[in-house]
Scaffold this active site. Structure first.
Site, PDB file in Angstrom:
ATOM      1  N   ASP A 144       0.765  -1.239   0.000  1.00 56.55           N
ATOM      2  CA  ASP A 144       0.000   0.000   0.000  1.00 56.55           C
ATOM      3  C   ASP A 144       0.801   1.299   0.000  1.00 56.55           C
ATOM      4  O   ASP A 144       0.504   2.199  -0.778  1.00 56.55           O
ATOM      5  CB  ASP A 144      -0.989   0.015   1.188  1.00 56.55           C
ATOM      6  CG  ASP A 144      -1.888   1.243   1.160  1.00 56.55           C
ATOM      7  OD1 ASP A 144      -2.529   1.470   0.127  1.00 56.55           O
ATOM      8  OD2 ASP A 144      -1.930   1.974   2.164  1.00 56.55           O
ATOM      9  N   CYS A 251     -15.596   4.218   2.669  1.00 58.23           N
ATOM     10  CA  CYS A 251     -16.897   3.864   2.093  1.00 58.23           C
ATOM     11  C   CYS A 251     -16.790   2.481   1.489  1.00 58.23           C
ATOM     12  O   CYS A 251     -15.813   2.167   0.809  1.00 58.23           O
ATOM     13  CB  CYS A 251     -17.288   4.894   1.031  1.00 58.23           C
ATOM     14  SG  CYS A 251     -18.859   4.562   0.195  1.00 58.23           S
ATOM     15  N   CYS A 258     -21.071  -5.658  -5.085  1.00 53.06           N
ATOM     16  CA  CYS A 258     -20.528  -6.525  -6.140  1.00 53.06           C
ATOM     17  C   CYS A 258     -21.118  -7.934  -6.035  1.00 53.06           C
ATOM     18  O   CYS A 258     -21.015  -8.575  -4.984  1.00 53.06           O
ATOM     19  CB  CYS A 258     -19.009  -6.592  -6.031  1.00 53.06           C
ATOM     20  SG  CYS A 258     -18.241  -7.659  -7.291  1.00 53.06           S
TER      21      CYS A 258
END
Length: 359
Positions: A144, A251, A258
């Site tokens: 990340d 969020c 999905c």
């Protein structure tokens, strides 16, 4: 029967070791530059869709390809850990007196958990490569925070594909994967890339509360609730405040809707990522009174701690303004003179909304 190449054997053992460490998804991609992938990055940056995340542009030359960051790299070992939730991430949408915290940040900080496992796996690979006669293998681990295009690399390595919401979607784990990478100098066998299976579905596009997708597979971070509540400093533009609802950190909407999530089993979820009880449905009234010390104590070991008390309370004030709960007026009024300008500005906005009953 042909003999299995030794590097293939090493790759197979590496995958087994990765799964023993908690990674549920594994694949190997090349480290060279993909011109199409680099062009998409350049276009996205040129249009300013990264917002105030200057580091995206500042290190774009490193981000364009693994070899742009580390020229000696030959392969990218892409890995995923599941954080599939047991509860519906959208369930609190109609409970405005509580704050909605993104699923990924309700448990332990994934940076720490994933990085620890990556380092363990990388050490294993170096030792095994030496023992099996492949010499000294170079390795570097990332998750990340480095200039690494994690999602495209994960798709190239076959962990899944980049869905229309731009995140990785897996047939086995849905949209709930934390990603990590090991760059290596070893010429390990490549995995088959993932195949796009979104089809005509546009559930994630339709679910976005702020219209952050100008087109499928394209995200304008400047309109994204996750960006606005986490990365954006200062007051959030007024055009987005009502749309935030009671989302106070991140969020999940585009991920949660999905259809591939129906295959995601919580049995694969790492225990470290299970939600802390106090973060599943926190009362806004309790969060709005946090000072810096209280904030640090509550979010110790959580990724939420990185945004600091001021940005977090700012978010909670927007949620309070959207709550329609006059009972929150006293704690909102107490923040009108807050030393942080963004907090004070959010308090003024929330106060007016609560007093007028605006929703």
């Amino acid at each position: 029967m042909s003999e299995v190449p030794p590097l293939s054997l090493l790759a197979g053992d590496l995958e087994a070791q990765a799964r023993a460490l908690g990674f549920c998804a594994f694949g190997i991609a090349g480290a060279e530059e993909d011109p199409a992938r680099a062009a998409r990055l350049d276009s996205w940056l040129a249009e300013g869709m990264h917002g105030s995340m200057e580091w995206m542009a500042d290190r774009a030359h490193h981000r364009r390809s693994p070899q742009g960051l580390w020229p000696e790299s030959r392969r990218v070992i892409a890995l995923g850990m599941s954080y599939a939730p047991a509860a519906d991430p959208l369930a609190l949408a109609e409970t405005p007196e509580v704050g909605r915290i993104s699923v990924y940040s309700q448990g332990a900080d994934y940076h720490d958990v994933v990085k620890k496992a990556l380092k363990h796996l990388a050490r294993w690979l170096v030792e095994e490569a030496r023992k099996r006669g492949f010499g000294e293998a170079g390795v570097k681990v990332f998750t990340d925070t480095a200039p690494v295009m994690e999602k495209p690399l994960a798709a190239e390595a076959g962990l899944g594909w980049q869905g229309k919401h731009t995140n990785v979607v897996s047939r086995e784990h849905g949209s709930w994967l934390f990603l990590g990478e090991i760059y290596t100098t070893l010429d390990l066998p490549l995995s088959a890339p993932g195949r796009d299976r979104c089809g005509s579905c546009r559930a994630c596009q339709d679910a976005c509360p702020t219209g952050a997708f100008p087109a499928p597979y394209r995200l304008d971070a400047r309109r994204c609730v996750s960006y606005l509540t986490i990365e954006h400093k200062g007051p959030i533009p007024e055009e987005f405040r009502a749309a935030l609802g009671n989302r106070i950190y991140g969020c999940d909407d585009c991920l949660a809707v999905c259809p591939w999530n129906k295959f995601a089993e919580t049995a694969h979820t790492m225990k470290a990522f299970l939600p802390r009880a106090e973060l599943t449905a926190p009362e806004l009234a309790d969060l709005l009174v946090l000072d810096d010390a209280g904030f640090r104590k509550l979010f110790s070991g959580s990724p939420i701690k990185r945004i600091g008390r001021n940005r977090f309370v700012r978010n909670c004030l927007y949620a309070a303004g959207n709550s329609g709960r006059p009972a929150l007026l006293p704690v909102v009024e107490a923040l009108l003179g807050d030393a942080d300008e963004a907090v004070a500005d959010a308090a003024v906005w929330a106060l007016e909304r609560l007093q007028t009953g605006a929703l």
